[in-house]
Structures are given as C-alpha cells and as structure tokens.
Scaffold this motif. Structure first.
Motif, PDB file in Angstrom:
ATOM      1  N   PHE A  85       0.844  -1.189   0.000  1.00 21.19           N
ATOM      2  CA  PHE A  85       0.000   0.000   0.000  1.00 21.19           C
ATOM      3  C   PHE A  85       0.880   1.239   0.000  1.00 21.19           C
ATOM      4  O   PHE A  85       1.944   1.262   0.631  1.00 21.19           O
ATOM      5  CB  PHE A  85      -0.923   0.010   1.228  1.00 21.19           C
ATOM      6  N   SER A  86       0.424   2.263  -0.699  1.00 29.30           N
ATOM      7  CA  SER A  86       1.175   3.502  -0.809  1.00 29.30           C
ATOM      8  C   SER A  86       1.429   4.108   0.580  1.00 29.30           C
ATOM      9  O   SER A  86       0.512   4.207   1.399  1.00 29.30           O
ATOM     10  CB  SER A  86       0.403   4.497  -1.685  1.00 29.30           C
ATOM     11  N   GLY A  87       2.673   4.485   0.825  1.00 26.04           N
ATOM     12  CA  GLY A  87       3.020   5.096   2.098  1.00 26.04           C
ATOM     13  C   GLY A  87       3.219   4.122   3.239  1.00 26.04           C
ATOM     14  O   GLY A  87       3.412   4.540   4.383  1.00 26.04           O
ATOM     15  N   ASP A  88       3.188   2.821   2.956  1.00 26.03           N
ATOM     16  CA  ASP A  88       3.318   1.787   3.983  1.00 26.03           C
ATOM     17  C   ASP A  88       4.412   0.810   3.536  1.00 26.03           C
ATOM     18  O   ASP A  88       4.318   0.201   2.466  1.00 26.03           O
ATOM     19  CB  ASP A  88       1.987   1.064   4.168  1.00 26.03           C
ATOM     20  N   SER A  89       5.450   0.655   4.341  1.00 26.30           N
ATOM     21  CA  SER A  89       6.583  -0.196   3.957  1.00 26.30           C
ATOM     22  C   SER A  89       6.329  -1.682   4.213  1.00 26.30           C
ATOM     23  O   SER A  89       7.109  -2.530   3.771  1.00 26.30           O
ATOM     24  CB  SER A  89       7.835   0.240   4.738  1.00 26.30           C
TER      25      SER A  89
END
Length: 262
Positions: A175-179
């Motif tokens: 998910f975007s912004g989640d590593s």
C-alpha cells in the motif's frame, strides 16, 4: 462521494449548491462544477464520479450559445465511448418543458432520472437529496465491509515462516506510504472459503504490534485478528495450535520474571 455539476445557469447553480450542502456529510469539496461540455468531458477522462447532474441545454465550449439537444448527445457519447470514466448515476435537471419531453421520449434514456427544475417547487430538491443521501450510506457500508476474515500477526521470522505453511498459494500486497508487505491467501474448506492476510512486525514489542494491528484494520478491516507465536518458547503444557488466553499480561520490555524454587 464525488459529484459533477454540468450547468451554465447561475441562478440554478446557486440553488443546487444550497441543496447539496444541506446534505449531512457533503461539502463543497465533494462537488466539481463546469460550465460547458468540453470541460465535463475532460473531467470524465480522469475522475470517477458517483453522480453527474446535467443540464440538457448546455454550450459545447465557453462563450458559445447553448444547444437544445447537446446534453442528450453528451449522454450518448458517455455511454458509447470507452475512454470516459462513466458516472455511477446521471441526473438530468432542466427547466425547459420541451427538453424534458424530448428526453423522456427517447427510449434509450428510460432508466435515467430527469427532473424539472423549478424555483418555486422543491420536488426535485427532495429527489436529489434522497438519491445522494442513500448513495452515501451505501458507500459507507461498502468501505466498512471486512476485506478479509482473519488477519494474522507474527513478531519474529520463524513464526512468519510457520504461518506461510498453512497455504501453498500466497500473494503479496503493498500500500502507498506503507513499507509493510501483506500476504494474502484463501483457505478453501468444504462449506466455506476463508480470506486470510498475514503480516510480519518490523520488530518485536508492543508498540510494533499495536502499529501493525492499526494498519491491518485500516487496510483490511478483518473480522478477527490473531497473533501467532512460539509463546516465549515455553513448552510445558502447550501444544501446537493451542489458543492461549492469558490470566495476566506483562510488558516484556519491562523484563521477565520467573519463579525460583528454594
């Protein structure tokens, strides 16, 4: 909720915006307004709208005079041209009897909502408010519906590797912004299929567990969240697959305690 208004008549727009802003949970940020068809077409090339409220007598470009059937032709174009991101619902709002009659006579438009605008009667206002209000309820329900049945968290890699053995078919999700990497699978049984997601903590500890749990809830809204682990390596009285329910909870960051026989 995103709404596209396609209308060039200022008096109608003023009333329409008042109607939309009276809907609880809806603000000006949810509404995009354009004055001509070319601008509306550009919007539909890039943005998904829940509703488009369209005036039938609308100019093709800014500065041009409105054409009587331009709105009908635009509806045809939306239906036929694949490149447009089609609005979930199109509401026709016109103040001209001849436009209303002509649109209703076309059997291709029989499923569309067409409303007669009036500055003295508010029937059309009630219908628009009711449709958008109900759509917002549906959107809210859709967004809160669980995207998986079970989310499994593990604290250390050896636990994660063990969880991966429950299925031979995992796919990973980012998910975007989640590593964090999230791994998804389906467990197919005789009577039902269970959607499972697994995620590994970045480190041990309560803070990492709480952070990962929050992210799983935001991404998947699971029905159940399970933490699988080796139970601190304690073997006595515990067996593979046991569900452990604590009688007391201790923050391991504060240290451990053991009983000492005298």
């Amino acid at each position: 909720m995103r709404i596209l208004l396609v209308d060039d008549e200022s008096h109608k727009l003023k009333v329409l915006m008042q109607v939309l802003k009276s809907i609880e949970g809806l603000t000006e940020d949810n509404v995009t307004h354009v004055l001509d068809l070319n601008s509306a077409k550009r919007e539909l090339l890039s943005t998904s709208y829940n509703f488009m409220i369209l005036d039938l007598n609308i100019p093709e470009s800014l500065g041009e005079s409105p054409r009587a059937h331009a709105g009908e032709e635009f509806v045809d174009e939306i239906i036929e041209v694949d490149k447009y991101i089609k609005p979930q619902e199109i509401i026709i709002l016109t103040e001209y009897d001849i436009s209303e009659t002509h649109f209703k006579e076309n059997l291709d438009y029989i499923g569309f909502t067409i409303l007669k605008y009036s500055s003295v009667q508010n029937n059309w206002q009630a219908i628009i408010k009711s449709k958008i209000w109900y759509s917002m309820i549906c959107e809210k329900q859709k967004n809160t519906k669980p995207k998986c049945d079970v989310a499994i968290i593990t604290a250390v890699p050896i636990e994660g590797r063990a969880i991966k053995k429950i299925s031979g078919s995992w796919s990973h999700q980012k998910f975007s912004g989640d590593s964090t990497f999230y791994y998804e699978t389906k467990l197919v049984g005789k009577d039902k299929t269970i959607n499972v997601v697994h995620a590994q903590q970045s480190e041990m500890g309560m803070h990492a567990a709480a952070t990962l749990t929050t992210k799983l809830i935001n991404h998947y809204n699971p029905r159940y969240i399970i933490m699988a682990g080796i139970a601190a390596g304690i073997n006595e009285g515990n067996y593979l697959g046991d569900i452990i329910i604590p009688t007391e909870i201790w923050n391991y960051c504060s240290g451990k305690y053991t009983s000492i026989e005298n």
